[in-house]
Design an enzyme around this catalytic site. Structure first.
Site, short mmCIF file in Angstrom:
data_model
loop_
_atom_site.label_atom_id
_atom_site.label_comp_id
_atom_site.label_asym_id
_atom_site.label_seq_id
_atom_site.Cartn_x
_atom_site.Cartn_y
_atom_site.Cartn_z
CB ALA A 126 -0.93 -0.02 1.21
CB ALA A 127 3.36 2.04 -2.55
N PRO A 129 1.56 7.77 -0.37
CG PRO A 129 2.10 9.82 0.64
CD PRO A 129 1.45 8.48 0.92
CE LYS A 132 4.74 3.86 6.35
NZ LYS A 132 4.00 5.09 5.92
CG ASP A 195 1.79 1.98 6.38
OD1 ASP A 195 1.76 1.77 7.61
OD2 ASP A 195 1.54 3.08 5.88
CB CYS A 248 -1.18 5.71 11.13
SG CYS A 248 -2.53 5.91 9.94
#
EC number: 2.1.1.178
Length: 478
Positions: A126-127, A129, A132, A195, A248
């Site tokens: 889940a890259a 913006p 990471k 993520d 998060c």
């Protein structure tokens, strides 16, 4: 218990947090911290500049930079000029020398590479913006390959823009629901970062209304999606590989319970690798299982959760997908063609590692990371590697993104701009320097770093900065 602060806390959320933080003093520290402004932070992009050189470069600005304990390249930043010049409009940001990234969000990649692991093929499930993905690329030194996936169509463009700005060359992009990768690419990756999409309970310091739509029922729905995603990620991971799961958010349903669900499903194939020694002070946020559960008040940051897992054995594969991907519309160049392109590129100051291979589609020349080649035809890629050039009867039209990633600032045709000229470059305007231009094709540099490529037309530099990146408003010349 109600709170009349600017941050909206649903009563059921407050009750949940009181259960997670039963000590009244600690709970109050959590509430107080959650209502404080979030400290700004950045990560130096070591694909472009070393940390020491960056600190020397920005020293005249008198930025107050405080090291982030879990990321050697990360700093909290305080600026006297913050009101007059946005951090994203500084020359160093436009040139990709740093990424504006929240400190806690640097944790997952630090965990992924903890202990000296150096995976060759990584998936960022889940890259967007891109914080990471660019951090992973920097750890890998642009070697190997990263599959950067993003499900949200509206965020794919932002992901590509950030990869380009930061000079990332080893990444292939996909646009799928992450649940496809377990069936489509079983045991293909040395490391996977998930993520996961989450309820965002940890981001209230950045968005006071983050919890407006919060509910326990939506948390359950999100957790079900997360469980499917972590299962897919685990199947895509090769035995011996590393899986980092992060969110998060703060509740245990989306964090510990999701990871524990994977452990229960594959008890003989998953091993938890504790993160209590990831950095000095990590034990303050480490759970009994060895996960990091970072509440905002612990490190004065956003809330975050990170777990690091090792796949110690294969598991039965998921059912293979029924669709056919089709042959990609690219063909590799033969040796003679490769030598011709390599020589022509070198003549204008563009060079690349042998891990990048030349492929062609019609008149387009692309550089693909060789580690991604075994995956061609197994999933559909939206973009692979770097577009190097377009071919013409009289030569090549070299591309901006390739120049940013590959150009040599010390080449004979490099041309250093002054600050006013660099501003004009980022505004998309032609430049009229009052000095000689060294070549007909120029590597455009500022602060001794490549920021593009352009042609000399008479005595002017014809601007080749991509239209979609052109900036308006106040830039770095104050």
């Amino acid at each position: 218990m109600s709170h009349t602060s600017r941050v909206f806390f649903p009563p059921a959320f407050v009750e949940q947090m009181q259960q997670l933080l039963p000590d009244a003093d600690e709970f109050q520290r959590f509430i107080t911290s959650s209502q404080l402004p979030l400290r700004r932070s950045l990560r130096v992009n070591t694909l472009k500049i070393s940390v020491d050189d960056f600190l020397t470069l920005v020293e005249p600005y008198q930025w107050a930079l405080t090291p982030i304990p879990w990321c050697q390249e990360g700093f909290w930043i305080s600026r006297d000029d913050a009101d007059t010049l946005p951090l994203g409009s500084t020359a160093e940001h436009l040139a990709g020398l740093f990424y504006i990234q929240e400190a806690s969000s640097m944790l997952p990649v630090s965990a992924l590479f903890d202990g000296g692991d150096m995976p060759q093929r990584v998936m960022d499930m889940a890259a967007a913006p891109g914080s990471k993905t660019t951090q992973i690329a920097a750890h890998m030194g642009n070697r190997g390959a990263i599959l950067a996936n993003e499900y949200s169509a509206s965020r794919v463009k932002v992901l590509h823009a950030n990869l380009s700005r930061c000079g990332v060359s080893n990444t292939a992009m996909t646009h799928f629901d992450g649940r496809v990768f377990g069936p489509a690419l079983p045991e293909c990756f040395d490391a996977v970062l998930l993520d996961a999409p989450c309820s965002g309970e940890g981001v209230v310091r950045k968005d006071a209304d983050a919890l407006r739509n919060w509910s326990q029922s939506s948390t359950e729905e999100i957790a079900a999606t997360q469980q499917a995603l972590i299962n897919s990620a685990f199947h895509a991971l090769r035995p011996g590989g590393t899986l980092v799961y992060s969110t998060c958010t703060l509740n245990t349903r989306e964090n510990q319970q999701v990871v524990n669900g994977l452990l229960e499903q594959y008890p003989d194939a998953v091993k938890v690798e504790p993160l209590d020694t990831l950095f000095m002070g990590a034990e303050r946020a480490t759970t009994a299982e060895g996960y990091l559960h970072v509440f905002p008040h612990i490190f004065d940051s956003e809330g975050f959760f990170v777990a690091r897992l090792r796949k110690v054995a294969s598991v039965p594969p998921m059912p293979q997908p029924g669709y056919k991907v089709g042959k990609p519309p690219f063909t590799p160049l033969n040796r003679v063609q490769q030598q011709e392109v390599i020589a022509a590129a070198a003549s204008v100051g563009l060079r690349w590692d042998t891990e990048l291979k030349l492929w062609q589609r019609d008149k387009e020349l692309w550089l693909f990371p060789s580690e991604i080649e075994p995956l061609l035809g197994r999933v559909r890629f939206s973009r692979i590697g770097l577009k190097l050039a377009e071919t013409f009867p009289k030569g090549f039209r070299w591309q901006h993104h390739a120049a940013v990633a590959l150009a040599d600032a010390a080449s004979a045709n490099a041309f250093e701009l002054n600050s006013n000229e660099a501003e004009e470059w980022y505004r998309g305007r032609d430049i009229y320097p009052e000095r000689d231009l060294p070549a007909s094709e120029l590597i455009i540099c500022y602060q001794q770093r490549p920021i593009g490529i352009a042609k000399k037309v008479g005595s002017r530099i014809k601007n080749n900065y991509p239209r979609e990146l052109v900036r308006d408003g106040k830039l770095f010349t104050l």
